[in-house]
Design an enzyme around this catalytic site. Structure first.
Site, PDB file in Angstrom:
ATOM      1  N   ASP A  66       0.816  -1.221   0.000  1.00  0.00           N
ATOM      2  CA  ASP A  66       0.000   0.000   0.000  1.00  0.00           C
ATOM      3  C   ASP A  66       0.846   1.266   0.000  1.00  0.00           C
ATOM      4  OD1 ASP A  66      -2.266  -1.662   0.209  1.00  0.00           O
ATOM      5  OD2 ASP A  66      -2.017  -1.723   2.388  1.00  0.00           O
ATOM      6  N   HIS A  75      -4.267  -2.334  -5.990  1.00  0.00           N
ATOM      7  CA  HIS A  75      -3.651  -1.049  -6.286  1.00  0.00           C
ATOM      8  C   HIS A  75      -4.760  -0.067  -6.599  1.00  0.00           C
ATOM      9  CE1 HIS A  75       0.202  -2.927  -6.590  1.00  0.00           C
ATOM     10  NE2 HIS A  75      -0.200  -3.715  -7.559  1.00  0.00           N
TER      11      HIS A  75
HETATM   12  P1  GDP Z   1      -0.274   0.057  -3.758  1.00  0.00           P
HETATM   13  O1  GDP Z   1      -0.907  -1.235  -3.425  1.00  0.00           O
HETATM   14  O2  GDP Z   1       1.152   0.130  -3.356  1.00  0.00           O
HETATM   15  O3  GDP Z   1      -0.488   0.458  -5.168  1.00  0.00           O
HETATM   16  O4  GDP Z   1      -0.986   1.161  -2.863  1.00  0.00           O
HETATM   17  P2  GDP Z   1      -2.552   1.470  -2.691  1.00  0.00           P
HETATM   18  O5  GDP Z   1      -3.142   1.758  -3.970  1.00  0.00           O
HETATM   19  O6  GDP Z   1      -3.204   0.454  -1.838  1.00  0.00           O
HETATM   20  O7  GDP Z   1      -2.475   2.739  -1.744  1.00  0.00           O
HETATM   21  C1  GDP Z   1      -1.997   3.929  -2.123  1.00  0.00           C
HETATM   22  C2  GDP Z   1      -3.102   4.956  -1.980  1.00  0.00           C
HETATM   23  O8  GDP Z   1      -2.525   6.220  -1.963  1.00  0.00           O
HETATM   24  C3  GDP Z   1      -4.066   4.981  -3.141  1.00  0.00           C
HETATM   25  O9  GDP Z   1      -5.333   5.372  -2.701  1.00  0.00           O
HETATM   26  C4  GDP Z   1      -3.469   6.048  -4.077  1.00  0.00           C
HETATM   27  O10 GDP Z   1      -4.422   6.679  -4.911  1.00  0.00           O
HETATM   28  C5  GDP Z   1      -2.932   7.002  -3.082  1.00  0.00           C
HETATM   29  N1  GDP Z   1      -1.760   7.751  -3.473  1.00  0.00           N
HETATM   30  C6  GDP Z   1      -0.654   7.339  -4.175  1.00  0.00           C
HETATM   31  N2  GDP Z   1       0.259   8.324  -4.218  1.00  0.00           N
HETATM   32  C7  GDP Z   1      -0.272   9.365  -3.536  1.00  0.00           C
HETATM   33  C8  GDP Z   1       0.205  10.668  -3.196  1.00  0.00           C
HETATM   34  O11 GDP Z   1       1.311  11.060  -3.511  1.00  0.00           O
HETATM   35  N3  GDP Z   1      -0.637  11.448  -2.451  1.00  0.00           N
HETATM   36  C9  GDP Z   1      -1.874  11.039  -2.041  1.00  0.00           C
HETATM   37  N4  GDP Z   1      -2.618  11.865  -1.320  1.00  0.00           N
HETATM   38  N5  GDP Z   1      -2.335   9.812  -2.327  1.00  0.00           N
HETATM   39  C10 GDP Z   1      -1.549   8.998  -3.060  1.00  0.00           C
END
Ligand code: GDP
Length: 425
Positions: free
Chosen positions: A12, A40
């Site tokens: 995440d 994701h």
């Molecule tokens: P992953 O499994 O590593 O892809 O991560 P997730 O998707 O579960 O969690 C990352 C969350 O953070 C998602 O809701 C993304 O849209 C959000 N996100 C990613 N980068 C950023 C950022 O730089 N700022 C903010 N506010 N949200 C982000």
């Protein structure tokens, strides 16, 4: 050239966003491990999507999305996911599925549920997607490879019967649940065959040719270093390797082709499932960070359950980056911290009075207490900023402090969930 996008921590970290962004200049995106047990979240011009099985490159016309042999392939979930994006006007992506990928069967999902039920309060906090039973069967050599769907009927049926015999002993005597019927399992396999047939491909041969043509390939990891079965917080880990190195195996490419390893680190910590989490915070402090975190709060993309929250952990992240073989760190979700007067950071562990910055094995980790240092906050919204020099001084200090602690270069800073909310250094 091959680039990998992987996580430094518990997952995440925002890998989906970074993959989606890097996919703009890639030809092929490959999922090489894990299954539909994590998700994701991607925000782009089509809207907001939670992907569990499809690679994060499916939103581009120019890319091919590949499910590698290392993935736990849940065929119905893959199909639902394709439907869910196409029904929201995303053009039908080009998808290839490895003929060596193995399939998650309906009984894997059931066994996952039954085992978590049996363990009760000692459960692993599994998402109950069948991943642990699936990988157990793969390595016990009783899994089903996509290629086996094309075997002649008698041979495949004989294998189905052998497997049912074994599974039914556990179902009857350990779990006290309904038994498997071989004909049903065979029918399930034939249903999967029909669904998957148009996509089946000798993926490693395809990637070998692509590399000869100088194509850019992105390997997309799931979860993070600390969930790796060898190098993570065993046994509170996942069942397939989360490391970039495994990309060579799970995609079927030469290890020396992986030239760039982008390790995604979040500006604070979150975790799902059980297991040691040294910099964890609780109560109102955690609730506030959870509410403000990510894009619309830190809740699981697959399960919707609230994530455990904590401050940035330099010890875990330094280790997580090292074990990945990091060439670049993408530091994400930094914008979320703009509300804090002071930002606590875990800089070391205190284990029985001994201060260390080396990440220990599980028994010691469970005794570790965080050594916290506080950095001044920047108290403003940094979204929309495009140049590193335009970030507030305290924000740059935070980034540079963490870079020094973890010892790997932060070359990208993500200051918002969108594809273009990124600052290159
Ligand atoms: P992953 O499994 O590593 O892809 O991560 P997730 O998707 O579960 O969690 C990352 C969350 O953070 C998602 O809701 C993304 O849209 C959000 N996100 C990613 N980068 C950023 C950022 O730089 N700022 C903010 N506010 N949200 C982000």
């Amino acid at each position: 050239m091959v680039k990998a996008v992987v996580g430094a921590n518990w997952g995440d970290e925002g890998k989906g966003k970074i993959t989606d962004m890097l996919a703009e200049t890639a030809d092929i995106i490959v999922r090489y491990q894990g299954g539909a047990n994590a998700g994701h979240t991607i925000v782009n011009d089509y809207g907001k999507f939670a992907l569990h099985t499809l690679p994060s490159g499916v939103f581009y016309n120019h890319t091919t999305s590949v499910i590698g042999n290392g993935v736990a392939l849940n065929v119905p979930v893959l199909f639902k996911e394709i439907q869910s994006i196409v029904s929201r006007d995303v053009p039908m992506p080009k998808i290839l599925v490895s003929d060596r990928a193995q399939m998650v069967m309906s009984y894997h999902v059931l066994f996952d549920q039954y085992e978590e039920e049996r363990l009760g309060k000692n459960s692993f906090g599994s998402t109950k997607s069948g991943i642990a039973p699936f990988y157990s069967d793969k390595y016990a050599k009783i899994g089903f490879q996509v290629s086996e769907l094309y075997d002649e009927e008698a041979g495949l049926m004989a294998k189905v019967k052998r497997i049912c015999e074994q599974k039914n002993v556990l179902l009857e005597h350990l779990y006290h649940k309904p038994l498997l019927v071989p004909e049903d399992i065979y029918a399930e396999l034939m249903e999967y065959k029909e669904m998957i047939d148009p996509y089946v491909c000798d993926v490693s041969a395809y990637l070998y040719e692509a590399l000869k043509e100088n194509k850019t390939i992105l390997l997309e990891g799931q979860l993070g270093s600390l969930k790796d079965p060898d190098h993570g917080i065993y046994p509170m880990v996942t069942s397939s390797s989360t490391l970039a190195g495994y990309g060579a195996i799970g995609a079927g490419i030469p290890p020396y082709e992986i030239k760039q390893i982008v390790t995604v680190c979040k500006a604070y910590s979150s975790a799902v499932g059980a297991g040691a989490f040294v910099s964890e915070i609780f109560g109102e402090e955690a609730d506030e960070l959870r509410r403000r975190g990510g894009d619309g709060g830190e809740y699981g993309a697959t399960t919707g359950r609230p994530r455990r929250m904590g401050w940035f952990d330099c010890v875990a992240s330094k280790y997580g980056c090292r074990i990945q073989g990091t060439t670049d760190v993408a530091f994400t979700v930094l914008d979320v911290l703009g509300y804090l007067d002071e930002i606590p950071v875990c800089v070391a562990y205190d284990i029985d009075g001994e201060i260390t910055t080396d990440f220990p094995t599980t028994a010691k980790l469970e005794k570790a207490k965080p050594v916290i240092e506080k950095l001044p906050g920047w108290k403003c919204d940094i979204r929309g900023i495009k140049k590193y020099e335009d970030l507030p001084e305290n924000c740059r200090n935070y980034i540079e402090f963490i870079e020094k602690q973890i010892g790997f270069p932060i070359t990208m800073v993500s200051n918002g969930p969108g594809r273009h909310d990124i600052i290159f250094r």
